[in-house]
Design an enzyme around this catalytic site. Sequence first.
Site: not given
Ligand SMILES: [Zn+2]
Length: 139
Positions: A31-32, A37, A52, A70, A75, A119, A121
Amino acid sequence: MTRSTTYITASQLLSLKRRPNIAIVDVRDDERSCDGHIAGSLHFASDTFLDKLPSLVQSVKGKDTLVFHCALSQVRGPKCARRLAEYLSDEMQDDAGIKNIMVLERGYNGWEASGRPVCRCTDVFCKDNSEHGQQSNQS
Ligand SMILES: [Zn+2]
């Protein structure tokens, strides 16, 4: 010692965000890239989050407060926050310097719905510096 996770509201985060020692961690998956975001957030997708973790800890060196979210923070956000807390206590990473692990209430969707700065980006580590007094751009 396992750190407990606490919840933070969008307006609390907006004022905390001005501090240099806070990192916002977005654990949404795909989704990002389509939804935008929170300006200045880091992206660590929940499906690869465990792998990670060490690089997350590296990336937030010098920060003492981490805010997870999220889409709804029901969740994935709380789960990843808990995993980080467990990781820090298991690995005795007390030198990581992370003191507060928080979860953003209502997640990204709540943040965006209340008109807070987002944003679009494509950076994994968003470099937006909205804490330097620039207004959110409503586009
Ligand atoms: Zn950004």
